[in-house]
Motif scaffolding. Sequence first.
Motif, short mmCIF file in Angstrom:
data_model
loop_
_atom_site.label_atom_id
_atom_site.label_comp_id
_atom_site.label_asym_id
_atom_site.label_seq_id
_atom_site.Cartn_x
_atom_site.Cartn_y
_atom_site.Cartn_z
N UNK A 1 5.29 21.13 7.44
CA UNK A 1 6.24 20.84 8.48
C UNK A 1 7.59 20.67 8.08
N UNK A 2 7.64 19.86 6.90
CA UNK A 2 8.99 19.26 6.51
C UNK A 2 9.63 20.24 5.79
N UNK A 3 8.88 21.10 4.95
CA UNK A 3 9.44 22.54 4.32
C UNK A 3 10.11 23.49 5.21
N UNK A 4 9.30 23.71 6.39
CA UNK A 4 9.80 24.61 7.60
C UNK A 4 11.27 23.90 8.17
N UNK A 5 11.23 22.75 8.39
CA UNK A 5 12.54 22.17 8.89
C UNK A 5 13.64 22.13 7.97
N UNK A 6 13.43 22.12 6.68
CA UNK A 6 14.29 22.13 5.64
C UNK A 6 14.80 23.28 5.30
N UNK A 7 13.90 24.40 5.63
CA UNK A 7 14.35 25.83 5.66
C UNK A 7 15.30 26.13 6.47
N UNK A 8 15.09 25.59 7.70
CA UNK A 8 16.15 25.93 8.83
C UNK A 8 17.51 25.44 8.43
N UNK A 9 17.42 24.02 7.80
CA UNK A 9 18.58 23.37 7.50
C UNK A 9 19.66 24.09 6.44
N UNK A 10 18.46 24.21 5.30
CA UNK A 10 19.32 24.51 3.96
C UNK A 10 19.62 26.12 4.04
N UNK B 1 15.26 28.06 0.02
CA UNK B 1 13.94 28.07 0.19
C UNK B 1 13.01 27.36 -0.77
N UNK B 2 13.34 27.46 -2.16
CA UNK B 2 12.91 26.87 -3.18
C UNK B 2 13.16 25.30 -3.09
N UNK B 3 14.25 24.87 -2.87
CA UNK B 3 14.71 23.54 -2.70
C UNK B 3 13.68 22.81 -1.57
N UNK B 4 13.67 23.23 -0.38
CA UNK B 4 13.04 23.09 0.66
C UNK B 4 11.44 22.53 0.23
N UNK B 5 10.77 23.67 -0.42
CA UNK B 5 9.51 23.51 -0.84
C UNK B 5 9.32 22.16 -1.95
N UNK B 6 10.09 22.45 -2.84
CA UNK B 6 9.91 21.46 -3.91
C UNK B 6 10.22 19.73 -3.43
N UNK B 7 11.06 19.95 -2.80
CA UNK B 7 11.52 18.53 -2.00
C UNK B 7 10.48 18.07 -1.37
N UNK B 8 9.78 18.93 -0.33
CA UNK B 8 8.79 18.63 0.56
C UNK B 8 7.50 18.24 -0.33
N UNK B 9 7.13 18.92 -1.24
CA UNK B 9 6.28 18.47 -2.02
C UNK B 9 6.40 17.21 -2.73
#
Length: 460
Positions: free
Chosen positions: A181-190, A201-209
Amino acid sequence: MENNHKRKFQTDLTEGNVAKQLLRFSLPFMLSMLIQQSYMLIDILIISHFAGEASVAGVNNGGQLTFLAMSFAIGISVGGTILIGQYFGAKRKEEVQRTAATIFTTMLIISLIMMVIFLPFSNMMLRGLRVPDESYQEAFRYLTISLCGLPFIFMFNAISGILRGLGESKLPLIFVAAASLLSAILDLILIGIFRFDAAGAALSTVFAQALCVVVSVIYLTRNGFMFDFKPKSFVIHKDKLKLILKLGVPAGLSQVVVMFSFLLMSVLVNGYGVSVAAAVGLAGRFNGIAIMPLIALGNSVSMMCAQNLGANRHDRAMRTAKNGIGISLVIGVLLFIVAQLFPRQIMAFFSTSLPVVEAGIIYLKSSSWDYLIVPFVFCLNGLVTGAGHANISLINTFISSVAIRIPAAIFLSTTAGLALSGIGFAIPTATIGALIFLVAYLLTGRWRTITIHKSESESR
């Protein structure tokens, strides 16, 4: 109070109704996989909508190399999960704790080594994949950021694997759902707002993990988890490391073998043109989602069998595999009926191109026969894996993915004149071969000797 907290993360799978225990354990596992698949689909849709084809190609190519590195994490996690399950079933709590400490420490060290090794060779690896010039920079950014996040990805796999080995599948579901969920939200923002494209896309995945690992560690330590995550607790017990690698390396190699087989199949399919290649790719997406419950059940059988075999409940372990086959077969038959009756509707959902839809129908109607056979293979392989016979699982994967599937695809599509339909039929053909191999091995009775018992007899 402390013991109550510790029991919070543990479920004894050696008692109670087998079918109910299996369903109760596997359902959160299924949901975890569904959420992960859904996020991957949402992720690529967001990138496609906001960033375009170059970014999509960059993420796909960078993602392949990232997954290659992650295959080691998956392998070590599987090995650790089985070992934890066997010790937990045998009621050997101190060995469980020593194994958990070794898993966390090993995963952290390997992730740092992989990061250091892969980063300097990112350019060379991407060139080896023949990444198109227009998407090269996007692939490079995605890969570089993803590699820097490997320690968090590895630790996330370690936490989830240990919890599942203890019979706890609900917490990993919560962690996966939160991260996705956090990755998807960050995707939309970044990507949607800041236009970071593949890097976003990479930043959102890494940050969420990373955030998920931090939060899960805080939650586990505050609730009396067996490992306190303090620096002094990160130690490697050589005997446990040997067993984890013995189980984990073959599991990791299995992932590599599967990837290699898909690469060879892609080469064969690409010879039929872009429409057929797209059709097989999209049908593969449907197949990946459709068989998730079967994969989850197979993995659940593996973990439940590990505990029961650790407790010397061989009869219960075999009943677990049989119950898994029964439940999986019901799902498999339903999937087969849907694929046979509604292939056009399935392909039309993924594509509006008539040539792609028509080719997809042919491939789907032939390959979907696999749904009737994989329930047996996944669950019997789960029994073998639960016993810790990882080399047998690796051989089984090689047989089904490379030794039979590729030659069968070539023979059926060319010599037998079945073309695309023959490539589809090669999939159930390979699965039959794998089933024969597994049944032959189980009949020898060697599966009854499990890892923790074998290692102790060898050390005497």
